[in-house]
Design a protein around this motif. Structure first.
Motif, short mmCIF file in Angstrom:
data_model
loop_
_atom_site.label_atom_id
_atom_site.label_comp_id
_atom_site.label_asym_id
_atom_site.label_seq_id
_atom_site.Cartn_x
_atom_site.Cartn_y
_atom_site.Cartn_z
N VAL A 18 0.84 -1.20 0.00
CA VAL A 18 0.00 0.00 0.00
C VAL A 18 0.87 1.25 0.00
CG1 VAL A 18 -1.62 1.34 1.41
CG2 VAL A 18 -2.06 -1.07 0.99
N LEU A 19 1.95 1.22 0.76
CA LEU A 19 2.85 2.38 0.79
C LEU A 19 3.56 2.57 -0.55
CD1 LEU A 19 4.32 1.93 4.37
CD2 LEU A 19 2.54 3.53 3.62
N VAL A 20 3.95 1.48 -1.19
CA VAL A 20 4.58 1.56 -2.51
C VAL A 20 3.58 2.12 -3.52
CG1 VAL A 20 5.51 0.20 -4.42
CG2 VAL A 20 6.28 -0.23 -2.08
N ALA A 21 2.36 1.60 -3.51
CA ALA A 21 1.33 2.08 -4.43
C ALA A 21 1.03 3.56 -4.18
CB ALA A 21 0.06 1.24 -4.28
N LEU A 22 1.00 3.94 -2.92
CA LEU A 22 0.76 5.34 -2.56
C LEU A 22 1.86 6.24 -3.12
CD1 LEU A 22 -1.07 7.23 -0.89
CD2 LEU A 22 0.37 6.72 1.07
N ALA A 23 3.11 5.81 -3.00
CA ALA A 23 4.23 6.58 -3.53
C ALA A 23 4.14 6.69 -5.06
CB ALA A 23 5.56 5.95 -3.12
N ILE A 24 3.83 5.59 -5.72
CA ILE A 24 3.71 5.61 -7.18
C ILE A 24 2.57 6.53 -7.61
CG2 ILE A 24 3.09 4.20 -9.20
CD1 ILE A 24 4.66 1.89 -7.83
N PHE A 25 1.46 6.46 -6.89
CA PHE A 25 0.32 7.31 -7.22
C PHE A 25 0.70 8.78 -7.03
CE2 PHE A 25 -3.80 9.36 -6.69
CZ PHE A 25 -4.50 8.81 -7.77
N GLY A 26 1.37 9.08 -5.93
CA GLY A 26 1.80 10.46 -5.67
C GLY A 26 2.71 10.99 -6.75
N VAL A 27 3.67 10.19 -7.17
CA VAL A 27 4.58 10.60 -8.25
C VAL A 27 3.78 10.80 -9.54
CG1 VAL A 27 6.48 9.81 -9.74
CG2 VAL A 27 6.65 9.57 -7.25
N GLY A 28 2.86 9.89 -9.80
CA GLY A 28 2.03 10.02 -10.99
C GLY A 28 1.20 11.29 -10.99
N ARG A 29 0.66 11.66 -9.83
CA ARG A 29 -0.12 12.89 -9.72
C ARG A 29 0.76 14.12 -9.93
NH1 ARG A 29 -5.41 12.99 -10.51
NH2 ARG A 29 -5.53 14.99 -9.48
N LEU A 30 1.91 14.12 -9.26
CA LEU A 30 2.81 15.27 -9.37
C LEU A 30 3.30 15.49 -10.79
CD1 LEU A 30 4.91 14.89 -6.09
CD2 LEU A 30 3.18 16.63 -6.61
N ARG A 31 3.55 14.41 -11.50
CA ARG A 31 4.08 14.50 -12.87
C ARG A 31 2.98 14.50 -13.93
NH1 ARG A 31 9.57 10.83 -12.93
NH2 ARG A 31 10.66 12.11 -11.40
N GLY A 32 1.74 14.32 -13.49
CA GLY A 32 0.65 14.24 -14.45
C GLY A 32 0.72 12.99 -15.30
N ASN A 33 1.29 11.92 -14.75
CA ASN A 33 1.50 10.68 -15.49
C ASN A 33 0.34 9.72 -15.19
OD1 ASN A 33 2.34 8.02 -16.22
ND2 ASN A 33 4.47 8.75 -16.24
N ARG A 34 -0.57 9.61 -16.15
CA ARG A 34 -1.75 8.76 -15.99
C ARG A 34 -1.38 7.29 -15.84
NH1 ARG A 34 -4.97 5.82 -19.02
NH2 ARG A 34 -7.18 5.73 -18.60
N GLN A 35 -0.34 6.84 -16.54
CA GLN A 35 0.07 5.44 -16.46
C GLN A 35 0.54 5.07 -15.05
OE1 GLN A 35 1.12 7.47 -18.99
NE2 GLN A 35 -0.11 6.60 -20.63
#
Length: 167
Positions: A18-35
């Motif tokens: 969950v923490l890994v997924a949270l970090a990936i989601f956060g990076v995706g939001r910050l970078r605007g990366n939908r994938q």
């Protein structure tokens, strides 16, 4: 491999995942990366689904541990109670991940309101998941118990106000 081994293998996935997924989601939001955001939703779903076999295999692991000399029955019960709450919140999070994957599979972006809800629930879920893992670790790892719990024996009650005050 028996179900006790399977429990030990699977129970780490939701806690750390969950923490890994949270970090990936956060990076995706910050970078605007939908994938990245879609990957995080899939991981949230996957790690939530991992709790489905981890939860019932805990009963088998409990049967094995309770037969060992000096089994900390109070710690086992505390872990079991925490696991129920962690299971529920992990499944809610998995449901939200699945919902996001389905609802936004063709969207250009995941709406901010959904992202905030996911982040809040993921952070909220990481608490019970981590606490459950911590209690589970205490069962067979006396080195992470407080010195008073070790001195009082395997059935020492779970204190909540003295963490870190072992001096």
């Amino acid at each position: 491999m028996d179900s006790g081994h399977l429990h030990l293998l699977l129970n780490h996935l939701p806690v750390t995942g969950v923490l890994v997924a949270l970090a990936i989601f956060g990076v995706g939001r910050l970078r605007g990366n939908r994938q990245f955001q879609q990957l995080a939703l899939a991981l949230v779903l996957l790690f939530g689904l991992a709790t489905i076999p981890a939860y019932p295999t805990g009963a088998s692991a409990e049967d094995v541990v309770k037969r060992l000399p000096g089994a900390p029955k109070a710690l086992i019960e505390a872990h079991e109670e925490a696991a129920t709450a962690a299971f529920v919140v992990a499944e809610l999070l998995a449901g939200l991940g699945l919902s996001g994957l389905v609802r936004f599979r063709k969207s250009a972006a995941i709406p901010k309101s959904f992202a905030v809800g996911l982040l809040v629930l993921a952070l909220s879920a990481s608490g019970p998941l981590s606490w459950t893992g911590f209690l589970g670790g205490k069962i067979r790892h006396p080195e992470i118990r407080s010195t008073s719990q070790i001195a009082e024996g395997p059935d020492a009650e779970m204190g909540t106000g003295s963490h870190g005050n072992d001096d």
